[in-house]
Design an enzyme around this catalytic site. Structure first.
Site, PDB file in Angstrom:
ATOM      1  N   SER A 138      95.656  43.543  70.111  1.00  0.00           N
ATOM      2  CA  SER A 138      95.362  44.288  71.373  1.00  0.00           C
ATOM      3  C   SER A 138      95.786  45.598  71.450  1.00  0.00           C
ATOM      4  CB  SER A 138      95.255  43.474  72.352  1.00  0.00           C
ATOM      5  OG  SER A 138      96.874  43.010  72.559  1.00  0.00           O
ATOM      6  N   ASN A 141      95.487  49.733  76.345  1.00  0.00           N
ATOM      7  CA  ASN A 141      94.906  50.100  77.781  1.00  0.00           C
ATOM      8  C   ASN A 141      94.371  48.961  78.371  1.00  0.00           C
ATOM      9  OD1 ASN A 141      92.931  49.468  75.627  1.00  0.00           O
ATOM     10  ND2 ASN A 141      91.377  51.155  76.612  1.00  0.00           N
ATOM     11  N   TYR A 142      94.120  47.762  77.710  1.00  0.00           N
ATOM     12  CA  TYR A 142      93.773  46.506  78.855  1.00  0.00           C
ATOM     13  C   TYR A 142      94.454  45.253  78.123  1.00  0.00           C
ATOM     14  CZ  TYR A 142      89.352  48.231  80.979  1.00  0.00           C
ATOM     15  OH  TYR A 142      88.854  48.760  81.701  1.00  0.00           O
ATOM     16  N   THR A 167     102.554  47.378  71.485  1.00  0.00           N
ATOM     17  CA  THR A 167     104.100  47.556  71.665  1.00  0.00           C
ATOM     18  C   THR A 167     104.043  47.898  73.246  1.00  0.00           C
ATOM     19  OG1 THR A 167     105.114  47.967  69.488  1.00  0.00           O
ATOM     20  CG2 THR A 167     106.329  48.584  71.376  1.00  0.00           C
ATOM     21  N   ASP A 202     101.299  45.458  58.491  1.00  0.00           N
ATOM     22  CA  ASP A 202     100.828  45.392  57.423  1.00  0.00           C
ATOM     23  C   ASP A 202     101.189  43.749  56.837  1.00  0.00           C
ATOM     24  OD1 ASP A 202      99.923  47.882  57.408  1.00  0.00           O
ATOM     25  OD2 ASP A 202     101.152  48.633  55.702  1.00  0.00           O
ATOM     26  N   GLU A 237      86.872  46.260  67.312  1.00  0.00           N
ATOM     27  CA  GLU A 237      86.359  47.355  68.335  1.00  0.00           C
ATOM     28  C   GLU A 237      87.034  48.452  68.240  1.00  0.00           C
ATOM     29  OE1 GLU A 237      83.731  46.638  69.307  1.00  0.00           O
ATOM     30  OE2 GLU A 237      83.250  44.573  69.318  1.00  0.00           O
ATOM     31  N   ARG A 270      89.848  54.807  78.196  1.00  0.00           N
ATOM     32  CA  ARG A 270      89.066  53.594  78.059  1.00  0.00           C
ATOM     33  C   ARG A 270      87.917  53.916  76.693  1.00  0.00           C
ATOM     34  NH1 ARG A 270      85.128  54.354  81.565  1.00  0.00           N
ATOM     35  NH2 ARG A 270      84.217  52.301  81.374  1.00  0.00           N
ATOM     36  N   CYS A 271      87.904  53.157  75.781  1.00  0.00           N
ATOM     37  CA  CYS A 271      87.006  53.069  74.610  1.00  0.00           C
ATOM     38  C   CYS A 271      85.613  53.633  75.096  1.00  0.00           C
ATOM     39  CB  CYS A 271      86.982  51.958  73.777  1.00  0.00           C
ATOM     40  SG  CYS A 271      86.190  50.516  74.685  1.00  0.00           S
ATOM     41  N   THR A 272      85.173  53.162  76.056  1.00  0.00           N
ATOM     42  CA  THR A 272      83.878  53.329  76.601  1.00  0.00           C
ATOM     43  C   THR A 272      83.827  54.354  77.640  1.00  0.00           C
ATOM     44  OG1 THR A 272      84.303  51.817  78.309  1.00  0.00           O
ATOM     45  CG2 THR A 272      82.934  50.979  76.534  1.00  0.00           C
ATOM     46  N   GLU A 366      87.963  62.033  69.743  1.00  0.00           N
ATOM     47  CA  GLU A 366      88.104  61.218  70.818  1.00  0.00           C
ATOM     48  C   GLU A 366      89.424  61.677  71.701  1.00  0.00           C
ATOM     49  OE1 GLU A 366      89.636  57.273  70.264  1.00  0.00           O
ATOM     50  OE2 GLU A 366      88.119  56.500  71.962  1.00  0.00           O
TER      51      GLU A 366
HETATM   52  P1  NAP Z   1      96.393  51.608  68.146  1.00  0.00           P
HETATM   53  O1  NAP Z   1      97.244  52.591  68.052  1.00  0.00           O
HETATM   54  O2  NAP Z   1      95.375  51.783  67.175  1.00  0.00           O
HETATM   55  O3  NAP Z   1      97.088  50.204  68.399  1.00  0.00           O
HETATM   56  C1  NAP Z   1      96.271  48.974  68.553  1.00  0.00           C
HETATM   57  C2  NAP Z   1      96.979  47.929  68.102  1.00  0.00           C
HETATM   58  O4  NAP Z   1      97.231  47.836  66.507  1.00  0.00           O
HETATM   59  C3  NAP Z   1      98.115  48.003  68.671  1.00  0.00           C
HETATM   60  O5  NAP Z   1      98.650  46.498  68.825  1.00  0.00           O
HETATM   61  C4  NAP Z   1      99.457  48.285  67.483  1.00  0.00           C
HETATM   62  O6  NAP Z   1     100.652  48.067  67.669  1.00  0.00           O
HETATM   63  C5  NAP Z   1      98.569  47.742  66.329  1.00  0.00           C
HETATM   64  N1  NAP Z   1      98.973  48.399  64.951  1.00  0.00           N
HETATM   65  C6  NAP Z   1      99.509  49.584  64.865  1.00  0.00           C
HETATM   66  N2  NAP Z   1      99.571  49.680  63.361  1.00  0.00           N
HETATM   67  C7  NAP Z   1      99.276  48.601  62.874  1.00  0.00           C
HETATM   68  C8  NAP Z   1      98.897  47.911  61.648  1.00  0.00           C
HETATM   69  N3  NAP Z   1      99.422  48.666  60.440  1.00  0.00           N
HETATM   70  N4  NAP Z   1      98.651  46.586  61.517  1.00  0.00           N
HETATM   71  C9  NAP Z   1      98.149  46.043  62.220  1.00  0.00           C
HETATM   72  N5  NAP Z   1      98.325  46.275  63.638  1.00  0.00           N
HETATM   73  C10 NAP Z   1      98.763  47.703  63.790  1.00  0.00           C
HETATM   74  O7  NAP Z   1      95.200  51.927  69.541  1.00  0.00           O
HETATM   75  P2  NAP Z   1      95.945  52.032  70.947  1.00  0.00           P
HETATM   76  O8  NAP Z   1      96.631  53.576  71.082  1.00  0.00           O
HETATM   77  O9  NAP Z   1      96.533  50.862  71.643  1.00  0.00           O
HETATM   78  O10 NAP Z   1      94.471  51.923  71.822  1.00  0.00           O
HETATM   79  C11 NAP Z   1      93.516  53.372  71.973  1.00  0.00           C
HETATM   80  C12 NAP Z   1      92.492  53.193  70.874  1.00  0.00           C
HETATM   81  O11 NAP Z   1      91.663  52.063  70.951  1.00  0.00           O
HETATM   82  C13 NAP Z   1      91.262  54.226  71.000  1.00  0.00           C
HETATM   83  O12 NAP Z   1      91.016  54.935  70.065  1.00  0.00           O
HETATM   84  C14 NAP Z   1      90.472  53.329  71.804  1.00  0.00           C
HETATM   85  O13 NAP Z   1      89.080  54.082  71.638  1.00  0.00           O
HETATM   86  C15 NAP Z   1      90.369  52.114  70.906  1.00  0.00           C
HETATM   87  N6  NAP Z   1      90.161  51.023  71.728  1.00  0.00           N
HETATM   88  C16 NAP Z   1      88.746  50.487  71.633  1.00  0.00           C
HETATM   89  C17 NAP Z   1      88.299  49.465  72.381  1.00  0.00           C
HETATM   90  C18 NAP Z   1      86.849  48.913  72.070  1.00  0.00           C
HETATM   91  O14 NAP Z   1      86.563  47.927  72.441  1.00  0.00           O
HETATM   92  N7  NAP Z   1      85.885  49.736  70.843  1.00  0.00           N
HETATM   93  C19 NAP Z   1      88.811  48.930  73.575  1.00  0.00           C
HETATM   94  C20 NAP Z   1      90.214  49.662  73.705  1.00  0.00           C
HETATM   95  C21 NAP Z   1      90.607  50.565  72.833  1.00  0.00           C
HETATM   96  P3  NAP Z   1     101.687  49.022  68.160  1.00  0.00           P
HETATM   97  O15 NAP Z   1     101.436  49.386  69.514  1.00  0.00           O
HETATM   98  O16 NAP Z   1     102.975  48.116  67.889  1.00  0.00           O
HETATM   99  O17 NAP Z   1     101.649  50.113  67.280  1.00  0.00           O
HETATM  100  O1  G3H Z   2      88.664  50.613  76.225  1.00  0.00           O
HETATM  101  C1  G3H Z   2      88.015  49.903  75.960  1.00  0.00           C
HETATM  102  C2  G3H Z   2      87.435  48.907  76.959  1.00  0.00           C
HETATM  103  O2  G3H Z   2      86.830  47.864  76.081  1.00  0.00           O
HETATM  104  C3  G3H Z   2      86.515  49.432  77.969  1.00  0.00           C
HETATM  105  O3  G3H Z   2      86.245  48.242  78.843  1.00  0.00           O
HETATM  106  O4  G3H Z   2      84.276  49.585  79.967  1.00  0.00           O
HETATM  107  O5  G3H Z   2      85.183  47.605  81.078  1.00  0.00           O
HETATM  108  O6  G3H Z   2      86.484  49.805  81.199  1.00  0.00           O
HETATM  109  P1  G3H Z   2      85.532  48.952  80.331  1.00  0.00           P
END
Ligand code: NAP
Ligand code: G3H
Length: 463
Positions: A138, A141-142, A167, A202, A237, A270-272, A366
């Site tokens: 996960s 942000n949520y 983390t 990894d 996602e 928020r991704c959205t 983004e």
């Molecule tokens: P992120 O940096 O990609 O991290 C997401 C998850 O991946 C964290 O648990 C992270 O752990 C883990 N991770 C990092 N490196 C990894 C690896 N090599 N292998 C496996 N897992 C690994 O994203 P974030 O900053 O938490 O969230 C923001 C991003 O998420 C934005 O781009 C947003 O658009 C996207 N998002 C998308 C959605 C959707 O539903 N489309 C919803 C919410 C967020 P660590 O924290 O320990 O690095």
């Molecule tokens: O950050 C991504 C979430 O899936 C967005 O959910 O549209 O309910 O804020 P939300």
């Protein structure tokens, strides 16, 4: 776990250390995954009723510990109280609806004798079977909702779960794991692995005992994971660059209020979130004047000091630096700064740019922060072309009073979801939620998530 290495978690709101989590070694991760695998056979044998009873308890516990969890969410990921509360309540509902949905997914009996020569009395009876061990990863942000939206359907589908929280979010994740323990879930049916993704990620995703990966996070990490795994089904996602397209006949007051709340709530983390506005030239000035009225009303500050905020400090300084880089680039390339453009450490004022052009980074990247570009377009065709030129394909909004036109535009947009006369958003949680292109793989939403994390088994009976 005995891990003697820990990660200290600091609050984005005041940099105070608010707790620590173990930084598991690979050997410890291996042990956790193996235990989760061992638990999977027995869990797969439990009835849907039994799985549901455990999960109902978790939903009740979320409500019981609501206050504690809300405080933790505020401190760990910087949500204001109202958003934190809404995340917890929404998640309890999500669990309950997941249970009810799982109880209403039935198999089929498919007769063979509908094709010439096929034997009469031959039927395929289908059922849904667990995949085994689901790895749920996960984002920050949520930390509650986007964990449970994976874990609950995985469990109802008969899988056990290895949960890797972000983390920054792992104190919330650990809290959640404790609720599963309190609900009496058998040992190792839900396990948690904490540690930096860059260190253990990894290893976890390529572990041979992982049978399914359900990931929400950035496109960069999603792609990195996808490149490494072989023959493991994925549900992803990822990032987005959701466009709000405003047509000449739109209700401009509605459009303006939806766009501003869609772009800036939780500081755009928020991704959205609406991440660009594509407006027809003829109505641009009027839309912008209405947007200015709304942006000025946004409440900005620190959730530790004030209630009901829209714009709060970003998750960390490096995220704020990234957003700031986009703002500087837009200014340098000649965008008109209409509002904001100021920063105090990781708190960035809601920032609105007009006359953004396609050579600017903010037109395509983004931000995951409170900055919104307005791109004026000459025609609807141009709006659709610019919208579709993005690498992302999560959601889009279309604002118009002409429903026929809205459907016509919706059909042409390359995204998973089009919102007509509403901001882009995921909820309610049972609706299908998906990204195409670089925004994801597969479909979430309660029934879709259960279906994704189970496979069909066909048993053919010959009478
Ligand atoms: P992120 O940096 O990609 O991290 C997401 C998850 O991946 C964290 O648990 C992270 O752990 C883990 N991770 C990092 N490196 C990894 C690896 N090599 N292998 C496996 N897992 C690994 O994203 P974030 O900053 O938490 O969230 C923001 C991003 O998420 C934005 O781009 C947003 O658009 C996207 N998002 C998308 C959605 C959707 O539903 N489309 C919803 C919410 C967020 P660590 O924290 O320990 O690095
Ligand atoms: O950050 C991504 C979430 O899936 C967005 O959910 O549209 O309910 O804020 P939300």
């Amino acid at each position: 776990m005995n891990s003697n290495k820990v990660i200290k978690i600091t609050s984005p709101l005041n940099n105070a250390v608010i707790g620590e989590v173990p930084a598991l070694s690979k050997a410890e991760v291996d042990q956790v995954i193996k235990q989760t695998k061992q638990a999977s056979r027995q869990w797969a044998q439990t009835s849907l009723y039994e799985r549901g009873e455990y999960l109902y308890k978790v939903a009740d516990l979320l409500i019981k510990y609501n206050d504690e969890l809300v405080n933790l969410l505020m401190k760990e990921v910087g949500k204001d109280r109202k958003s934190a509360k809404s995340e917890v309540l929404r998640t309890a509902d999500l669990i309950r609806y997941t249970i009810e949905t799982a109880k209403n997914i039935y198999g089929q009996a498919i007769p063979a004798d509908i094709v010439e020569g096929a034997k009469k009395g031959r039927f395929a009876i289908t059922s849904r079977e667990p995949m085994g061990v689901v790895l749920a990863i996960s984002p920050f942000n949520y930390p509650i909702n986007l964990a449970i939206s994976k874990i609950a359907p995985a469990l109802m589908g008969g899988n056990t779960v290895v949960f890797k929280p972000a983390t920054q979010g792992s104190l919330c994740g650990t809290f959640l794991k404790r609720l599963f323990n309190k609900a009496g879930l058998p040992d190792h049916v839900v396990s948690i692995v904490t540690g930096k993704g860059s260190e253990i990620g990894d290893y976890v995703v390529t572990h041979p005992d992982i049978n399914f990966i359900n990931f929400t996070g950035s496109t960069a990490i999603g792609k990195h994971i996808a490149k490494q795994v072989e023959m493991i089904p994925l549900l992803m996602e990822l990032g987005g660059k959701d466009a709000a397209i405003v047509l000449e006949d739109a209700d401009l007051e509605l459009s303006a209020s939806q766009i501003i709340s869609g772009a800036f709530s939780y500081s755009g983390q928020r991704c959205t979130a609406i991440k660009r506005v594509l407006v027809l030239e003829d109505v641009a000035d009027e839309l912008i004047s209405k947007m200015m009225n709304h942006i000025k009303k946004l409440k900005i500050g620190n959730p530790l000091d004030e209630e009901n905020l829209d714009v709060v400090p970003l998750i960390d300084n490096s995220s704020a630096d990234f957003v700031w880089g986009l703002i500087e680039d837009a200014k340098e390339k000649g965008a008109t700064l209409l509002y904001g453009g100021k920063r105090d450490a990781n708190l960035i004022q809601p920032t609105l740019f007009d006359f953004v052009t396609l050579d600017m980074r903010i037109a395509w990247e983004e931000p995951f922060g409170p900055v919104l570009p307005i791109i004026r377009v000459k025609s609807l065709e141009e709006a659709i072309e610019v919208a579709n030129a993005s690498e992302y394909g999560l959601q889009s909004s279309v604002f118009t009073v002409n429903l026929n036109k809205a459907f016509e535009v919706a059909k042409k947009l390359e995204v998973g979801t089009v919102q007509i006369n509403n901001r882009t958003e995921r909820g309610p949680d049972h609706l299908p939620f998906l990204g195409i292109k670089n925004s994801g793989v597969g479909v979430q939403g309660i029934a879709y998530s259960i279906e994704s994390m189970t496979h069909i088994k066909s048993t053919v009976i010959n009478l």
